[in-house]
Motif scaffolding. Structure first.
Motif, short mmCIF file in Angstrom:
data_model
loop_
_atom_site.label_atom_id
_atom_site.label_comp_id
_atom_site.label_asym_id
_atom_site.label_seq_id
_atom_site.Cartn_x
_atom_site.Cartn_y
_atom_site.Cartn_z
N UNK A 89 19.71 -3.90 40.27
CA UNK A 89 19.91 -5.15 40.29
C UNK A 89 19.33 -6.12 41.14
N UNK A 90 18.59 -5.77 42.30
CA UNK A 90 17.60 -6.31 42.87
C UNK A 90 16.59 -6.85 42.25
N UNK A 98 13.39 -10.59 39.75
CA UNK A 98 12.23 -11.01 38.84
C UNK A 98 12.53 -11.99 37.87
N UNK A 99 13.95 -12.24 37.54
CA UNK A 99 14.62 -12.99 36.66
C UNK A 99 14.45 -14.44 37.13
N UNK A 100 14.81 -14.34 38.52
CA UNK A 100 14.40 -15.58 39.27
C UNK A 100 13.28 -16.19 39.29
N UNK A 101 12.43 -15.37 39.66
CA UNK A 101 10.67 -15.67 39.56
C UNK A 101 10.39 -16.16 38.39
N UNK A 102 10.89 -15.67 37.24
CA UNK A 102 10.50 -16.18 36.02
C UNK A 102 10.90 -17.46 35.71
N UNK A 103 12.19 -17.87 36.12
CA UNK A 103 12.94 -19.03 35.85
C UNK A 103 12.33 -20.23 36.57
N UNK A 104 11.96 -19.89 37.75
CA UNK A 104 11.25 -21.15 38.70
C UNK A 104 10.55 -21.96 37.91
N UNK A 105 9.57 -21.54 37.23
CA UNK A 105 8.53 -22.51 36.70
C UNK A 105 9.27 -23.61 35.79
N UNK A 118 13.36 -5.38 30.37
CA UNK A 118 14.02 -5.92 29.24
C UNK A 118 15.29 -6.68 29.68
N UNK A 119 15.85 -6.04 30.74
CA UNK A 119 17.11 -6.65 31.48
C UNK A 119 16.66 -8.23 32.01
N UNK A 120 15.51 -8.20 32.77
CA UNK A 120 15.29 -9.38 33.77
C UNK A 120 14.66 -10.24 32.80
N UNK A 121 13.73 -10.18 31.88
CA UNK A 121 12.88 -11.18 30.91
C UNK A 121 13.82 -11.41 29.93
N UNK A 181 17.11 -10.20 28.81
CA UNK A 181 18.81 -10.16 28.74
C UNK A 181 19.25 -11.31 29.95
N UNK A 182 18.69 -11.45 31.03
CA UNK A 182 18.58 -12.19 32.01
C UNK A 182 18.24 -13.65 31.91
N UNK A 183 16.81 -13.72 31.71
CA UNK A 183 16.12 -15.10 31.61
C UNK A 183 16.62 -15.66 30.40
N UNK A 184 16.32 -15.20 29.09
CA UNK A 184 16.59 -15.82 27.77
C UNK A 184 18.26 -15.76 27.77
N UNK A 185 18.88 -14.70 28.13
CA UNK A 185 20.33 -14.55 27.71
C UNK A 185 21.26 -15.88 28.70
N UNK A 186 20.80 -15.69 30.03
CA UNK A 186 21.39 -16.64 30.91
C UNK A 186 21.32 -17.97 30.42
#
Length: 305
Positions: free
Chosen positions: A38-39, A44-51, A218-221, A223-228
């Motif tokens: 989960x960490x 990783x999702x947070x870092x990808x979303x920041x920009x 897959x889950x980070x980039x 499911x989480x970034x695109x999905x959220x």
């Protein structure tokens, strides 16, 4: 539906399909420490979303009240970290279909709870559509063996799924979908690290192997970034009650993707359940979304661009 609600429906549907595929990816992470996974996922999702959070993000985050920060912490703890932990705990004494059936009841819970919290009556058409979606989700998954512990953790998973929508309503307006997604992912990463250090000690994080790395990416980039982001953009357009109708697509997507990794099959019950889910979504989306506290957002125009 007009163009705005159509886009909202498509965004919510895409988000739920991606989350359904995440259940298949979870089957590849059975041996990886839960908190560590989960960490890595949310960090990783947070870092990808920041920009992509947009200009003025820092000011909007600093403007949050302590009550809103508490809500964000609960959203991350219950709707993200706690939800996944509850599903894993339930599956220790129950077959996977049991928590799936309880989670499938989220559209009814949200269709009732959100209007009541906002001082209005639930919409009969949305509630009827939610009941059809629940029936379809249960048909797709079936039922399995369980005990009291499995049922208790399944109820916790249902609370987490409903909380992911309900708790986000008041903070979606000041933050917008992208900044909200980045913020809760950062909070969830911190909560996962703390939980791992307390519960698992030094073994809470290790280097994933090739298969685990692919599943986590897959889950980070995706499911989480695109999905959220898609989920909260959809919720911003059509409201939490109608967006949650699309959560019935989660078990449908899981059933469709499970054969790809050899963890399940797609048969007549899954086809019938998928049809019921589609009928429920179509029925519930017939009416215009009710005015809600996340509408009229000062960042909504920017997020729609």
């Amino acid at each position: 539906m007009n163009a705005t609600t159509t886009r909202g429906a498509l965004l919510a549907a895409l988000a739920c399909v991606l989350v359904g595929g995440a259940f298949t990816a979870n089957s590849l992470l059975g041996d990886y420490p839960y908190a560590g996974g989960q960490f890595l996922r949310y960090g990783l999702a947070c870092l990808l979303l920041l920009p992509i959070v947009g200009p003025g993000a820092g000011a909007r985050v600093r403007a949050l009240t302590s009550r809103q920060w508490v809500r964000l912490a609960l959203l991350a703890a219950l709707g993200m970290v706690g939800f996944n932990l509850a599903v894993i705990a339930a599956e220790r004494t129950a077959e996977p279909a049991v928590p799936g059936v309880f989670v499938g009841c989220a559209p009814v819970v949200v269709a009732v709870l959100v209007p009541l919290l906002e001082g209005r009556r639930p919409q009969r058409v949305v509630l009827s559509g939610a009941l059809l979606v629940v029936a379809g989700a249960c048909t797709v998954q079936g039922w399995g063996r369980t005990d009291g512990t499995g049922i208790a953790f399944s109820v916790c998973a249902l609370a987490g799924e409903a909380g992911f929508a309900v708790l986000a309503v008041p903070v979606l307006r000041p933050l917008g979908p992208r900044l909200l997604s980045a913020t809760v992912c950062g909070v969830a990463a911190v909560e996962s690290a703390v939980a791992g250090a307390v519960l698992d000690g030094g073994g809470w994080l290790r280097r994933p192997d090739a298969t685990e790395t692919a599943a986590l990416l897959w889950q980070a980039a995706i499911v989480t970034v695109v999905g959220f982001v898609c989920w909260y953009m959809g919720m911003q357009r059509i409201g939490a009650e109608r967006a949650t109708l699309f959560s019935g697509l989660i078990p449908v997507a899981a059933a469709c993707t499970a054969p790809l990794v050899g963890t399940g099959s797609y048969g007549v019950p899954q086809a019938v359940g998928s049809a019921l889910v589609g009928a429920g979504v179509a029925l519930g989306c017939r009416t215009r979304p009710s005015p809600s506290r996340y509408e009229g957002s000062p960042v909504s125009a920017r997020e729609r661009t």
